[in-house]
Design a protein around this motif. Structure first.
Motif, PDB file in Angstrom:
ATOM      1  N   ARG A  19      79.640  82.691  28.692  1.00  0.00           N
ATOM      2  CA  ARG A  19      78.999  83.647  27.776  1.00  0.00           C
ATOM      3  C   ARG A  19      77.474  83.565  27.865  1.00  0.00           C
ATOM      4  O   ARG A  19      76.777  84.537  27.543  1.00  0.00           O
ATOM      5  CB  ARG A  19      79.435  83.381  26.348  1.00  0.00           C
ATOM      6  CG  ARG A  19      80.689  84.070  25.811  1.00  0.00           C
ATOM      7  CD  ARG A  19      81.620  84.578  26.796  1.00  0.00           C
ATOM      8  NE  ARG A  19      82.721  85.341  26.192  1.00  0.00           N
ATOM      9  CZ  ARG A  19      83.727  85.827  26.874  1.00  0.00           C
ATOM     10  NH1 ARG A  19      83.790  85.631  28.176  1.00  0.00           N
ATOM     11  NH2 ARG A  19      84.679  86.527  26.288  1.00  0.00           N
ATOM     12  N   THR A  20      76.927  82.441  28.273  1.00  0.00           N
ATOM     13  CA  THR A  20      75.471  82.311  28.366  1.00  0.00           C
ATOM     14  C   THR A  20      74.908  83.282  29.398  1.00  0.00           C
ATOM     15  O   THR A  20      73.870  83.922  29.172  1.00  0.00           O
ATOM     16  CB  THR A  20      75.091  80.875  28.750  1.00  0.00           C
ATOM     17  OG1 THR A  20      75.614  79.966  27.772  1.00  0.00           O
ATOM     18  CG2 THR A  20      73.586  80.702  28.810  1.00  0.00           C
ATOM     19  N   ARG A  22      76.230  86.082  30.274  1.00  0.00           N
ATOM     20  CA  ARG A  22      76.362  87.436  29.730  1.00  0.00           C
ATOM     21  C   ARG A  22      75.232  87.747  28.753  1.00  0.00           C
ATOM     22  O   ARG A  22      74.723  88.872  28.722  1.00  0.00           O
ATOM     23  CB  ARG A  22      77.718  87.603  29.041  1.00  0.00           C
ATOM     24  CG  ARG A  22      78.898  87.404  29.981  1.00  0.00           C
ATOM     25  CD  ARG A  22      80.195  87.832  29.339  1.00  0.00           C
ATOM     26  NE  ARG A  22      81.351  87.481  30.157  1.00  0.00           N
ATOM     27  CZ  ARG A  22      82.572  87.953  29.990  1.00  0.00           C
ATOM     28  NH1 ARG A  22      82.813  88.801  29.001  1.00  0.00           N
ATOM     29  NH2 ARG A  22      83.559  87.581  30.779  1.00  0.00           N
ATOM     30  N   LEU A  23      74.854  86.767  27.943  1.00  0.00           N
ATOM     31  CA  LEU A  23      73.750  86.984  27.013  1.00  0.00           C
ATOM     32  C   LEU A  23      72.429  87.153  27.756  1.00  0.00           C
ATOM     33  O   LEU A  23      71.567  87.946  27.343  1.00  0.00           O
ATOM     34  CB  LEU A  23      73.663  85.815  26.025  1.00  0.00           C
ATOM     35  CG  LEU A  23      74.807  85.747  25.003  1.00  0.00           C
ATOM     36  CD1 LEU A  23      74.732  84.450  24.210  1.00  0.00           C
ATOM     37  CD2 LEU A  23      74.789  86.955  24.071  1.00  0.00           C
ATOM     38  N   ALA A  26      72.379  90.609  28.811  1.00  0.00           N
ATOM     39  CA  ALA A  26      72.021  91.486  27.689  1.00  0.00           C
ATOM     40  C   ALA A  26      70.506  91.540  27.503  1.00  0.00           C
ATOM     41  O   ALA A  26      69.939  92.608  27.252  1.00  0.00           O
ATOM     42  CB  ALA A  26      72.702  90.998  26.417  1.00  0.00           C
ATOM     43  N   ASP A  27      69.836  90.403  27.643  1.00  0.00           N
ATOM     44  CA  ASP A  27      68.373  90.380  27.531  1.00  0.00           C
ATOM     45  C   ASP A  27      67.735  91.256  28.612  1.00  0.00           C
ATOM     46  O   ASP A  27      66.786  92.000  28.349  1.00  0.00           O
ATOM     47  CB  ASP A  27      67.858  88.948  27.639  1.00  0.00           C
ATOM     48  CG  ASP A  27      68.266  88.089  26.445  1.00  0.00           C
ATOM     49  OD1 ASP A  27      68.621  88.662  25.394  1.00  0.00           O
ATOM     50  OD2 ASP A  27      68.261  86.852  26.574  1.00  0.00           O
ATOM     51  N   ALA A  38      73.256  96.364  25.878  1.00  0.00           N
ATOM     52  CA  ALA A  38      72.874  95.019  25.458  1.00  0.00           C
ATOM     53  C   ALA A  38      73.471  94.687  24.094  1.00  0.00           C
ATOM     54  O   ALA A  38      73.992  93.584  23.875  1.00  0.00           O
ATOM     55  CB  ALA A  38      71.353  94.895  25.417  1.00  0.00           C
ATOM     56  N   GLU A  39      73.391  95.651  23.176  1.00  0.00           N
ATOM     57  CA  GLU A  39      73.933  95.406  21.834  1.00  0.00           C
ATOM     58  C   GLU A  39      75.445  95.252  21.866  1.00  0.00           C
ATOM     59  O   GLU A  39      76.008  94.447  21.112  1.00  0.00           O
ATOM     60  CB  GLU A  39      73.539  96.556  20.898  1.00  0.00           C
ATOM     61  CG  GLU A  39      73.934  96.295  19.451  1.00  0.00           C
ATOM     62  CD  GLU A  39      73.537  97.422  18.525  1.00  0.00           C
ATOM     63  OE1 GLU A  39      73.851  97.323  17.310  1.00  0.00           O
ATOM     64  OE2 GLU A  39      72.928  98.406  18.996  1.00  0.00           O
ATOM     65  N   ILE A  41      77.272  93.967  24.282  1.00  0.00           N
ATOM     66  CA  ILE A  41      77.576  92.613  24.767  1.00  0.00           C
ATOM     67  C   ILE A  41      77.382  91.597  23.642  1.00  0.00           C
ATOM     68  O   ILE A  41      78.256  90.762  23.383  1.00  0.00           O
ATOM     69  CB  ILE A  41      76.680  92.271  25.972  1.00  0.00           C
ATOM     70  CG1 ILE A  41      77.013  93.179  27.163  1.00  0.00           C
ATOM     71  CG2 ILE A  41      76.850  90.800  26.364  1.00  0.00           C
ATOM     72  CD1 ILE A  41      76.042  93.058  28.324  1.00  0.00           C
ATOM     73  N   ARG A  42      76.256  91.677  22.948  1.00  0.00           N
ATOM     74  CA  ARG A  42      75.992  90.709  21.873  1.00  0.00           C
ATOM     75  C   ARG A  42      76.987  90.870  20.723  1.00  0.00           C
ATOM     76  O   ARG A  42      77.435  89.871  20.129  1.00  0.00           O
ATOM     77  CB  ARG A  42      74.561  90.885  21.368  1.00  0.00           C
ATOM     78  CG  ARG A  42      73.482  90.559  22.400  1.00  0.00           C
ATOM     79  CD  ARG A  42      72.108  90.481  21.752  1.00  0.00           C
ATOM     80  NE  ARG A  42      71.056  90.327  22.741  1.00  0.00           N
ATOM     81  CZ  ARG A  42      70.267  91.316  23.171  1.00  0.00           C
ATOM     82  NH1 ARG A  42      70.418  92.537  22.665  1.00  0.00           N
ATOM     83  NH2 ARG A  42      69.331  91.095  24.074  1.00  0.00           N
ATOM     84  N   ILE A  45      80.419  89.386  21.769  1.00  0.00           N
ATOM     85  CA  ILE A  45      80.356  87.925  21.821  1.00  0.00           C
ATOM     86  C   ILE A  45      80.263  87.364  20.405  1.00  0.00           C
ATOM     87  O   ILE A  45      80.915  86.369  20.067  1.00  0.00           O
ATOM     88  CB  ILE A  45      79.175  87.464  22.693  1.00  0.00           C
ATOM     89  CG1 ILE A  45      79.454  87.813  24.164  1.00  0.00           C
ATOM     90  CG2 ILE A  45      78.945  85.961  22.536  1.00  0.00           C
ATOM     91  CD1 ILE A  45      78.324  87.465  25.106  1.00  0.00           C
TER      92      ILE A  45
END
Length: 417
Positions: A19-20, A22-23, A26-27, A38-39, A41-42, A45
């Motif tokens: 997941r890291t 993936r975040l 998103a950034d 991006a939103e 994905i966050r 998660i």
């Protein structure tokens, strides 16, 4: 040279459960101006920490709204990379509009927009209903592919399935119906090299042998299977043996048998298992499921006929005492001492399916007495190690004195189902 987003997407595909990464993706999407992606994905998660029953959690609702609004644009590049059909876009030219109206007038159904894909916002997932496939998004990406059946619409080419794991972070591959060897070969390939979880709802021995020898499944750590018996007399010991005796998934941590295992299958599991890193084992004991299980799916419509059709099998009910030697063999297996969680439950059905099961095999109550005390205590002795977190046993099949003894010895680590 690949862009930062392309490199991060490759990293997401290469590490399906991270997941890291993936975040970080998103950034990068935020910096590139793609705030909705991006939103999403966050939000997904973030929703993973929310109980599944809480369907109205803000993160879950926000992810659903974003998915409904943008699923097609997010899915298009995945479909292209996987070699799947391009979503159909009806032509806006006047000539094509007239042709569609003509086809409709002669009762030829034109392809709807986005065919063969349709939205399932509740999952959230993308359905390829005509092909019997669905793709579920989790953690912001498509990571679960479910084959409910293998079908190809008339006059349409078969789906190309050998690039799914190259186009998405494939975490889970699930087969809802019985999969034949030929169907398995349509999916198997190098693209599964990173797959961590595999599920078979109905598994034939021949398909089991192929899957267990595939050179592409070494990353599988979680396996769930219902091994089918080819005949009532043969049981499903062959399929179980193929699953656990020198398969490619030597790093397997969790093994769940969703179908019932008879005594021979439990003994083969105990004596032939080479999965030394196994931490979790879930076994249901009882009369093995056979090909008749496919008919049970339509039981509400053909219940009376199914009873008549299968009565001739004449399978004798399995006495619970017959599982005593099988559990003793399990207790003697060295690999069992490494388990953190072990669940052994009885797999009898209830309701209409239970009536048919009783008709086929005899009722659980009439079948026999209890599992022998010595076998239960031997298994408890074997797994009573510092590694044990939970031992689940079929309480109704154990003597009261054994349940009391195990509760005293293991405390909250033992559960009677």
């Amino acid at each position: 040279m690949p862009t930062t987003l392309e490199a991060l997407h490759r990293a997401v595909v290469a590490s399906p459960e991270d997941r890291t990464v993936r975040l970080a993706c998103a950034d990068a999407l935020d910096e590139a101006g793609d705030a909705p992606r991006a939103e999403f994905i966050r939000s997904q998660i973030g929703a993973e920490a929310v109980p599944a029953a809480d369907a109205t959690h803000p993160a879950r609702l926000r992810a659903r709204r974003l998915f409904e609004a943008h699923w097609l644009e997010w899915w298009r590049p995945v479909a292209a990379a996987a070699g799947l059909p391009v979503p159909h876009v009806p032509s806006r030219r006047i000539r094509d509009r007239i042709a569609r109206r003509v086809r409709s007038a002669v009762q030829e159904n034109p392809r709807p927009a986005n065919w063969p894909y349709a939205l399932d916002p509740d999952a959230p997932a993308i359905q390829l209903a005509d092909f019997g496939v669905s793709v579920r998004f989790s953690g912001g990406f498509p990571e679960e592919v479910v084959f409910n059946r293998f079908t190809t619409p008339e006059r349409e080419p078969e789906l190309v399935l050998h690039h799914l794991g190259d186009a998405m972070p494939l975490v889970r591959l699930s087969f809802g119906q019985t999969v034949t060897p030929a169907e398995w070969e349509r999916v198997d390939g190098p693209h599964l090299a990173r797959l961590p979880e595999l599920q078979f709802n109905n598994l034939l021995p021949d398909t089991t042998m192929l899957a267990a020898s595939s050179p592409y499944l070494a990353a599988v750590t979680r396996l769930s299977a219902n091994p089918l018996a080819t005949t009532p007399a043969a049981g499903n010991a062959d399929a179980v043996r193929f699953l656990v005796q020198s398969p490619v998934w030597t790093d397997l941590r969790s093994l769940r048998f969703t179908g019932r295992l008879g005594p021979p299958a439990v003994r083969d599991l105990a004596e032939r298992c080479t999965l030394e890193r196994l931490e979790e084992l879930d076994v249901r004991i009882g009369p093995p499921s056979g090909p008749e299980g496919m008919v049970l799916q339509a039981i509400n419509e053909v219940f009376r006929y199914a009873v008549q059709a299968f009565t001739h099998l004449g399978t004798e009910p399995i006495p619970w005492a017959a599982f005593g030697p099988a559990l003793e063999a399990l207790a003697a297996a060295p690999w069992v001492r490494n388990l953190h969680r072990i669940s052994i439950t009885s797999g009898y059905l209830t309701g209409l399916l239970g009536v048919l099961s009783e008709r086929l095999y005899g009722s659980a109550e009439r079948a026999a007495d209890l599992i022998p005390d010595a076998a239960v205590r031997a298994l408890a002795d074997a797994v009573d190690t510092p590694a044990l977190e939970r031992l689940t046993l079929p309480g109704a099949l154990l003597a009261p004195s054994v349940r009391e003894d195990l509760t005293t010895r293991l405390g909250p680590r033992v559960v009677f189902a």
